[in-house]
Write an enzyme that holds these catalytic residues in place. Structure first.
Site, PDB file in Angstrom:
ATOM      1  CE  LYS A  87      44.667  27.991 108.478  1.00  0.00           C
ATOM      2  NZ  LYS A  87      45.762  27.249 107.890  1.00  0.00           N
TER       3      LYS A  87
HETATM    4  C1  R5P Z   1      43.621  25.423 103.232  1.00  0.00           C
HETATM    5  O1  R5P Z   1      43.498  24.425 102.588  1.00  0.00           O
HETATM    6  C2  R5P Z   1      44.368  25.402 104.470  1.00  0.00           C
HETATM    7  O2  R5P Z   1      43.651  25.394 105.652  1.00  0.00           O
HETATM    8  C3  R5P Z   1      45.442  26.429 104.543  1.00  0.00           C
HETATM    9  O3  R5P Z   1      46.330  25.958 105.473  1.00  0.00           O
HETATM   10  C4  R5P Z   1      45.021  27.826 104.940  1.00  0.00           C
HETATM   11  O4  R5P Z   1      44.027  28.335 104.129  1.00  0.00           O
HETATM   12  C5  R5P Z   1      46.223  28.763 104.998  1.00  0.00           C
HETATM   13  O5  R5P Z   1      46.776  28.944 103.769  1.00  0.00           O
HETATM   14  P1  R5P Z   1      46.587  30.308 102.955  1.00  0.00           P
HETATM   15  O6  R5P Z   1      47.403  31.325 103.683  1.00  0.00           O
HETATM   16  O7  R5P Z   1      47.093  30.022 101.603  1.00  0.00           O
HETATM   17  O8  R5P Z   1      45.129  30.679 103.003  1.00  0.00           O
END
Ligand code: R5P
Length: 295
Positions: free
Chosen positions: A203
């Site tokens: 990711k």
């Molecule tokens: C952050 O704390 C996490 O890894 C989130 O799952 C990630 O950043 C995805 O969330 P967003 O789309 O809000 O960035």
């Protein structure tokens, strides 16, 4: 007895018909064991090859994030529309109904918060991940962070080792420190390091220029985080460009749950990720849903 009876008429051996052997639909995953593939095929749709993951793990570093103050009220109504949920074990056990039957990307690391120094992380026990039926173990790496790069890579390595033992794939999460630029050069380096260390899915963030270099330099599927809340059309454009540059999906949080129509946004993102819709078509879907489902 069943074994005696079953053998009497055994004659349909399909002589001359070659046994079917399928490849696996996700890149870099063809040599994984059955349990790993089965879990990945729950997260990623085997037809489209893509996934819409709903991330709401933000509280583990940010506390009661806007939109996540009452997860039972804001997130639970969205569960049906996500392919996979990403959260901590605390939220999972306290608020998420096991009957939702969604594959879980479990936040497998835990660490320091926004009040101190981010990225000083530890790992939970693998047995607990097995207990809650995790389909992915999410572990963060802070590439380029002088204080925590080494320890977070050790965490990722440990996560991969434990995941291998129990057949649970690892999601390597790239955290970008304050002083680092989210460009293709950095993101491909960080993502590649995750894959080299055994992450089965990575990711990372989208970047405006040369994002295809990031997806192409990594031998496993990439999903993008959404990042901070954007206007809906911009978030949909980002998802569209990421998928068209080779991403296998999104793991999106704030651009969904901070939207004025979270279900509308999820449906719109799905239409891009799974059905190849354009940002304009997806935006129409979001708008239609919002207008017909006013509170
Ligand atoms: C952050 O704390 C996490 O890894 C989130 O799952 C990630 O950043 C995805 O969330 P967003 O789309 O809000 O960035």
């Amino acid at each position: 007895m069943a074994d005696k009876e079953g053998n009497i008429d055994a004659k349909d051996f399909g002589i001359g018909i070659e046994q079917k052997h399928e490849g696996f639909f996700l890149k870099g995953c063809q040599n994984l064991d059955w349990g790993m593939k089965s879990r990945l095929a729950r997260v990623f749709n085997p037809k489209s090859g893509h996934a819409v993951m709903l991330a709401f793990d933000h509280g583990f570093i940010m506390g009661p994030t806007s939109g996540l103050e009452r997860i039972d009220l804001t997130i639970n109504p969205l569960l049906d529309y996500a392919d996979c949920i990403m959260c901590t074990r605390g939220i999972l056990r306290t608020l998420i109904p096991p009957t939702c039957n969604k594959p879980l990307s479990l936040r497998f690391d835990a660490g320091t918060t926004i009040l101190t120094d981010l990225n000083d992380e530890t790992l939970m026990d693998i047995e607990d991940a097995v207990r809650v039926d995790a389909a992915l173990l999410a572990s963060m790496v802070a590439i380029g962070d002088p204080a925590h790069e080494g320890s977070t890579i050790r965490n990722l390595t440990r996560t991969v080792d434990l995941g291998q033992r129990y057949g649970i794939p690892t999601l390597g999460v790239t955290a970008v420190g304050k002083n680092l630029v989210r460009d293709a050069r950095y993101l491909s380096l960080a993502s590649r390091v995750c894959a080299e260390n055994g992450a089965n899915v990575v990711k990372t963030y989208f970047c405006e220029e040369n994002f295809e270099r990031v997806t192409n330099s990594v031998p496993v599927p990439i999903v993008i985080a959404g990042g901070k809340k954007l206007p809906e059309m911009d978030a949909l454009t980002m998802a569209y460009r990421a998928i068209n540059a080779g991403a296998a999906g999104v793991d999106m949080g704030r651009n969904i749950f901070q939207s004025d129509s979270p279900v509308g946004m999820l449906l719109a993102v799905r239409s891009i990720v799974h059905d190849g819709q354009t940002p304009e078509q997806a935006f129409d879907l979001y708008t239609d849903y919002k207008n017909t489902h006013k509170a």
